[in-house]
Write a protein that holds these residues in place. Sequence first.
Motif, PDB file in Angstrom:
ATOM      1  N   GLU A 165      50.289  -1.823 -16.594  1.00 51.71           N
ATOM      2  CA  GLU A 165      49.148  -1.472 -15.998  1.00 51.71           C
ATOM      3  C   GLU A 165      48.915  -0.043 -15.662  1.00 51.71           C
ATOM      4  O   GLU A 165      49.982   0.833 -15.431  1.00 51.71           O
ATOM      5  CB  GLU A 165      49.452  -2.138 -14.474  1.00 51.71           C
ATOM      6  N   ARG A 166      47.757   0.589 -15.751  1.00 49.70           N
ATOM      7  CA  ARG A 166      47.543   2.238 -15.684  1.00 49.70           C
ATOM      8  C   ARG A 166      47.445   2.212 -14.124  1.00 49.70           C
ATOM      9  O   ARG A 166      46.706   1.625 -13.517  1.00 49.70           O
ATOM     10  CB  ARG A 166      46.287   2.390 -16.274  1.00 49.70           C
ATOM     11  N   VAL A 167      47.956   3.219 -13.703  1.00 48.35           N
ATOM     12  CA  VAL A 167      48.334   3.478 -12.258  1.00 48.35           C
ATOM     13  C   VAL A 167      47.901   5.004 -12.190  1.00 48.35           C
ATOM     14  O   VAL A 167      48.557   5.986 -13.100  1.00 48.35           O
ATOM     15  CB  VAL A 167      49.608   3.240 -11.657  1.00 48.35           C
ATOM     16  N   LEU A 168      47.161   5.553 -11.354  1.00 48.28           N
ATOM     17  CA  LEU A 168      46.971   6.940 -10.937  1.00 48.28           C
ATOM     18  C   LEU A 168      47.681   7.304  -9.756  1.00 48.28           C
ATOM     19  O   LEU A 168      47.564   6.805  -8.649  1.00 48.28           O
ATOM     20  CB  LEU A 168      45.535   7.278 -10.706  1.00 48.28           C
ATOM     21  N   ARG A 169      48.730   8.253 -10.095  1.00 47.31           N
ATOM     22  CA  ARG A 169      49.486   9.028  -8.654  1.00 47.31           C
ATOM     23  C   ARG A 169      48.974  10.290  -8.380  1.00 47.31           C
ATOM     24  O   ARG A 169      48.640  10.999  -9.323  1.00 47.31           O
ATOM     25  CB  ARG A 169      51.026   9.031  -9.190  1.00 47.31           C
ATOM     26  N   VAL A 170      48.610  10.362  -6.997  1.00 43.43           N
ATOM     27  CA  VAL A 170      47.991  11.669  -6.496  1.00 43.43           C
ATOM     28  C   VAL A 170      49.328  12.365  -5.842  1.00 43.43           C
ATOM     29  O   VAL A 170      49.958  11.750  -4.973  1.00 43.43           O
ATOM     30  CB  VAL A 170      47.319  11.407  -5.794  1.00 43.43           C
ATOM     31  N   ILE A 171      49.606  13.512  -6.549  1.00 40.65           N
ATOM     32  CA  ILE A 171      50.859  14.169  -6.020  1.00 40.65           C
ATOM     33  C   ILE A 171      50.593  15.384  -5.326  1.00 40.65           C
ATOM     34  O   ILE A 171      49.990  16.364  -5.534  1.00 40.65           O
ATOM     35  CB  ILE A 171      51.917  14.463  -7.253  1.00 40.65           C
ATOM     36  N   PRO A 172      51.559  15.556  -4.204  1.00 37.66           N
ATOM     37  CA  PRO A 172      51.170  17.002  -3.302  1.00 37.66           C
ATOM     38  C   PRO A 172      51.603  18.240  -3.945  1.00 37.66           C
ATOM     39  O   PRO A 172      52.576  17.901  -4.901  1.00 37.66           O
ATOM     40  CB  PRO A 172      52.220  16.737  -2.104  1.00 37.66           C
ATOM     41  N   PRO A 173      51.311  19.259  -3.751  1.00 37.59           N
ATOM     42  CA  PRO A 173      51.664  20.384  -4.321  1.00 37.59           C
ATOM     43  C   PRO A 173      53.095  20.951  -4.560  1.00 37.59           C
ATOM     44  O   PRO A 173      53.564  21.383  -5.499  1.00 37.59           O
ATOM     45  CB  PRO A 173      50.695  21.491  -3.902  1.00 37.59           C
ATOM     46  N   LYS A 174      53.765  20.433  -3.439  1.00 40.20           N
ATOM     47  CA  LYS A 174      55.221  21.306  -3.284  1.00 40.20           C
ATOM     48  C   LYS A 174      56.255  19.920  -3.261  1.00 40.20           C
ATOM     49  O   LYS A 174      56.109  18.966  -2.557  1.00 40.20           O
ATOM     50  CB  LYS A 174      55.379  22.006  -2.090  1.00 40.20           C
ATOM     51  N   ALA A 175      57.277  20.031  -4.026  1.00 39.57           N
ATOM     52  CA  ALA A 175      58.238  19.060  -4.069  1.00 39.57           C
ATOM     53  C   ALA A 175      58.959  18.755  -2.855  1.00 39.57           C
ATOM     54  O   ALA A 175      59.185  17.626  -2.320  1.00 39.57           O
ATOM     55  CB  ALA A 175      59.533  19.645  -5.095  1.00 39.57           C
ATOM     56  N   ASP A 176      59.267  19.649  -2.054  1.00 37.09           N
ATOM     57  CA  ASP A 176      59.808  19.466  -0.749  1.00 37.09           C
ATOM     58  C   ASP A 176      58.803  18.604   0.341  1.00 37.09           C
ATOM     59  O   ASP A 176      59.331  17.849   0.997  1.00 37.09           O
ATOM     60  CB  ASP A 176      60.192  20.977   0.082  1.00 37.09           C
ATOM     61  N   GLN A 177      57.757  19.013   0.073  1.00 36.73           N
ATOM     62  CA  GLN A 177      56.493  18.111   0.826  1.00 36.73           C
ATOM     63  C   GLN A 177      56.721  16.583   0.321  1.00 36.73           C
ATOM     64  O   GLN A 177      56.833  15.926   1.280  1.00 36.73           O
ATOM     65  CB  GLN A 177      55.325  18.580   0.586  1.00 36.73           C
ATOM     66  N   ARG A 178      56.801  16.446  -0.837  1.00 42.54           N
ATOM     67  CA  ARG A 178      57.054  14.769  -1.413  1.00 42.54           C
ATOM     68  C   ARG A 178      58.123  14.359  -0.998  1.00 42.54           C
ATOM     69  O   ARG A 178      58.393  13.241  -0.661  1.00 42.54           O
ATOM     70  CB  ARG A 178      56.852  15.117  -2.849  1.00 42.54           C
ATOM     71  N   GLU A 179      59.355  15.124  -1.113  1.00 44.10           N
ATOM     72  CA  GLU A 179      60.650  14.576  -0.440  1.00 44.10           C
ATOM     73  C   GLU A 179      60.873  14.270   0.773  1.00 44.10           C
ATOM     74  O   GLU A 179      61.184  13.099   1.133  1.00 44.10           O
ATOM     75  CB  GLU A 179      61.764  15.527  -1.239  1.00 44.10           C
ATOM     76  N   ARG A 180      60.634  15.363   1.705  1.00 47.95           N
ATOM     77  CA  ARG A 180      60.834  15.305   2.893  1.00 47.95           C
ATOM     78  C   ARG A 180      59.731  13.995   3.655  1.00 47.95           C
ATOM     79  O   ARG A 180      60.353  13.230   4.316  1.00 47.95           O
ATOM     80  CB  ARG A 180      60.590  16.234   3.688  1.00 47.95           C
TER      81      ARG A 180
END
Length: 177
Positions: A47-62
């Motif tokens: 299935e096609r899924v669109l992920r919207v990703i924040p700019p900074k890795a530390d933001q995504r992880e925390r």
Amino acid sequence: MQRLLVSLIAALVPALVLAAPYTDARLGVRFNVPPGWRVQPETLRGERVLRVIPPKADQRERAAIDVSVRVGRVGRKDTLERFARRLSQPAGEREAARWVRLDDKVGRLGALYREGHFVDNHLWIVRNTLMVALQVDRTRAEARCSATAAEYKTWRRPLESVCWSLEFVAKPRSTSR
């Protein structure tokens, strides 16, 4: 003085106004993408899924931010009303939704719920998830925007910007689910 006024106005403009629309013609949906965030298409279980990703890795992880948009077919009896009733009841590690908003005229369902899961080191994490679903005939588009419960308030505006802006750009065509 004029520079000060311009910078003051710029500081007061919310992120929602600055969000850029993103259109995926293949799925037939459009939604806002906050400034600096990016969209990454991927295939998950065919299935096609669109992920919207924040700019900074530390933001995504925390904050453990997870934003996804998908479109698929649903059963003949699978209505938004039934979906809303399911979300109003706890299931597995998901609590009953804190609130559910169903607009039958528009074909839009919104819900906010909490769910927990274990991460790698056996730590129990609770996540808040805003889910918005649109349904036309037997085609449903869903946007799920989640972050850890501790960080959700910090990220609420950009997450809401993505989820609440979800719309079909044309009459949905048949997709596999």
